[in-house]
Design a protein around this motif. Structure first.
Motif, PDB file in Angstrom:
ATOM      1  N   UNK A 125      31.978  45.594  44.178  1.00 16.31           N
ATOM      2  CA  UNK A 125      31.425  46.334  45.329  1.00 16.31           C
ATOM      3  C   UNK A 125      30.361  45.398  46.116  1.00 16.31           C
ATOM      4  N   UNK A 126      30.505  45.169  47.374  1.00 11.87           N
ATOM      5  CA  UNK A 126      29.580  44.275  48.120  1.00 11.87           C
ATOM      6  C   UNK A 126      28.223  44.797  48.259  1.00 11.87           C
ATOM      7  N   UNK A 127      27.097  44.292  48.864  1.00 13.99           N
ATOM      8  CA  UNK A 127      25.839  45.046  48.589  1.00 13.99           C
ATOM      9  C   UNK A 127      25.489  46.176  49.634  1.00 13.99           C
ATOM     10  N   UNK A 128      26.584  46.488  50.281  1.00 12.96           N
ATOM     11  CA  UNK A 128      26.612  47.711  51.136  1.00 12.96           C
ATOM     12  C   UNK A 128      27.535  48.938  50.314  1.00 12.96           C
ATOM     13  N   UNK A 129      27.887  48.483  48.925  1.00 12.16           N
ATOM     14  CA  UNK A 129      28.782  49.539  48.422  1.00 12.16           C
ATOM     15  C   UNK A 129      30.016  49.773  48.675  1.00 12.16           C
ATOM     16  N   UNK A 130      30.587  48.825  49.370  1.00 14.75           N
ATOM     17  CA  UNK A 130      32.019  48.634  49.810  1.00 14.75           C
ATOM     18  C   UNK A 130      32.921  47.924  48.867  1.00 14.75           C
ATOM     19  N   UNK A 131      34.095  48.556  48.597  1.00 13.66           N
ATOM     20  CA  UNK A 131      35.082  47.910  47.526  1.00 13.66           C
ATOM     21  C   UNK A 131      35.485  46.346  48.250  1.00 13.66           C
ATOM     22  N   UNK A 132      35.416  45.334  47.427  1.00 16.78           N
ATOM     23  CA  UNK A 132      35.847  43.972  47.989  1.00 16.78           C
ATOM     24  C   UNK A 132      36.999  43.665  47.368  1.00 16.78           C
ATOM     25  N   UNK A 133      37.170  44.190  45.959  1.00 18.47           N
ATOM     26  CA  UNK A 133      38.429  43.769  45.158  1.00 18.47           C
ATOM     27  C   UNK A 133      38.541  44.734  43.809  1.00 18.47           C
ATOM     28  N   UNK A 134      39.371  44.889  43.127  1.00 18.06           N
ATOM     29  CA  UNK A 134      39.462  45.412  42.128  1.00 18.06           C
ATOM     30  C   UNK A 134      40.588  44.682  40.828  1.00 18.06           C
ATOM     31  N   UNK A 135      40.162  44.639  39.657  1.00 18.12           N
ATOM     32  CA  UNK A 135      40.998  43.982  38.765  1.00 18.12           C
ATOM     33  C   UNK A 135      41.152  45.051  37.650  1.00 18.12           C
ATOM     34  N   UNK A 136      42.174  44.732  36.683  1.00 16.85           N
ATOM     35  CA  UNK A 136      42.543  45.744  35.881  1.00 16.85           C
ATOM     36  C   UNK A 136      42.929  44.917  34.526  1.00 16.85           C
ATOM     37  N   UNK A 137      42.529  45.502  33.309  1.00 13.30           N
ATOM     38  CA  UNK A 137      42.780  44.729  31.993  1.00 13.30           C
ATOM     39  C   UNK A 137      42.014  43.749  31.741  1.00 13.30           C
ATOM     40  N   UNK A 138      42.281  43.019  30.491  1.00 11.50           N
ATOM     41  CA  UNK A 138      41.371  42.025  29.978  1.00 11.50           C
ATOM     42  C   UNK A 138      41.320  40.716  30.864  1.00 11.50           C
ATOM     43  N   UNK A 139      40.213  40.317  31.123  1.00 12.89           N
ATOM     44  CA  UNK A 139      40.048  39.028  32.130  1.00 12.89           C
ATOM     45  C   UNK A 139      39.389  38.027  31.286  1.00 12.89           C
ATOM     46  N   UNK A 140      39.627  36.720  31.499  1.00 17.04           N
ATOM     47  CA  UNK A 140      38.754  35.888  30.700  1.00 17.04           C
ATOM     48  C   UNK A 140      37.552  35.769  31.133  1.00 17.04           C
ATOM     49  N   UNK A 141      36.392  35.386  30.484  1.00 17.14           N
ATOM     50  CA  UNK A 141      35.136  35.238  30.991  1.00 17.14           C
ATOM     51  C   UNK A 141      35.096  34.278  32.014  1.00 17.14           C
ATOM     52  N   UNK A 142      35.851  33.033  32.277  1.00 17.87           N
ATOM     53  CA  UNK A 142      35.843  32.331  33.431  1.00 17.87           C
ATOM     54  C   UNK A 142      36.137  32.804  34.736  1.00 17.87           C
ATOM     55  N   UNK A 143      37.270  33.885  34.410  1.00 17.73           N
ATOM     56  CA  UNK A 143      37.830  34.398  35.557  1.00 17.73           C
ATOM     57  C   UNK A 143      36.568  35.447  36.311  1.00 17.73           C
ATOM     58  N   UNK A 144      36.098  36.296  35.302  1.00 14.54           N
ATOM     59  CA  UNK A 144      35.123  36.959  35.633  1.00 14.54           C
ATOM     60  C   UNK A 144      33.853  36.432  36.197  1.00 14.54           C
ATOM     61  N   UNK A 145      33.339  35.428  35.774  1.00 15.77           N
ATOM     62  CA  UNK A 145      32.285  34.484  36.206  1.00 15.77           C
ATOM     63  C   UNK A 145      32.756  33.979  37.583  1.00 15.77           C
TER      64      UNK A 145
END
Length: 191
Positions: A125-145
């Motif tokens: 969510x952006x700083x206004x609480x609006x959805x920017x994107x979604x991901x599902x399932x295990x994600x590598x730490x580098x992808x999350x970062x």
């Protein structure tokens, strides 16, 4: 006598060898037992959830937010717990971390809103609480970062809409139906 002496030495060597093998086996067994006893996750999902920012605060404090839908029984959620704990420490100042347990019917409206059908399910969510994107399932730490860096900078997320290993969830229960469910059944109604 040389034959008897040689035979006695051979028996003694066999006994010493067997004794050493037994000692090694006992030592290895104790080490494995102790190792298994200490392999509890360093970061507990329950503890992380207790320390997370409440959703209401996150939606009103002007910071971007990462919302994780999770369950304690979810092996993918558990697998990511340590990495998310580290990311939370690194990004605690500029970012809200919110954790919503899918087994808690309180979050059913949010599960429906964000179409949660697998966990872990991450909503950026952006700083206004609006959805920017979604991901599902295990994600590598580098992808999350990388996604968190982009979220904080207000840029498009480089790894948006990705899917990894997930546990399925069915958020179609109404709160009334959910109250008729055994806590350990993970959503299977009592009959």
């Amino acid at each position: 006598m040389n034959a008897d002496s040689s035979q006695n030495q051979s028996k003694m060597a066999t006994r010493v060898r067997n004794f050493l093998i037994a000692i090694a086996a006992i030592t290895l067994s104790v080490a494995i037992f102790l190792g298994l006893q200490t392999q509890a996750p360093a970061t507990s999902l329950t503890q992380m959830a207790e320390e997370s920012v409440p959703l209401e605060v996150a939606l009103s404090n002007g910071k971007p937010t990462l919302v994780e839908f999770y369950a304690n029984w979810c092996t993918s959620c558990q697998a990511m717990a340590a990495d998310l704990g580290e990311l939370k420490q690194a990004y605690a100042e500029p970012l809200n971390f919110v954790m919503l347990n899918v087994d808690n019917t309180k979050w059913l409206p949010e599960m429906t809103r964000y179409r949660v059908d697998g966990i872990p399910h991450f909503v950026f969510l952006d700083n206004q609480g609006e959805t920017v994107a979604q991901t599902i399932g295990e994600q590598p730490k580098s992808v999350m970062a990388a996604n968190l860096d982009a979220l904080i900078a207000g840029l498009p997320l480089p790894h948006a809409q990705t899917t990894g290993v997930a546990s399925s969830v069915s958020p179609t229960r109404s709160p009334l139906q959910a109250s008729q469910v055994e806590p350990r059944s993970h959503g299977t109604p009592i009959e």
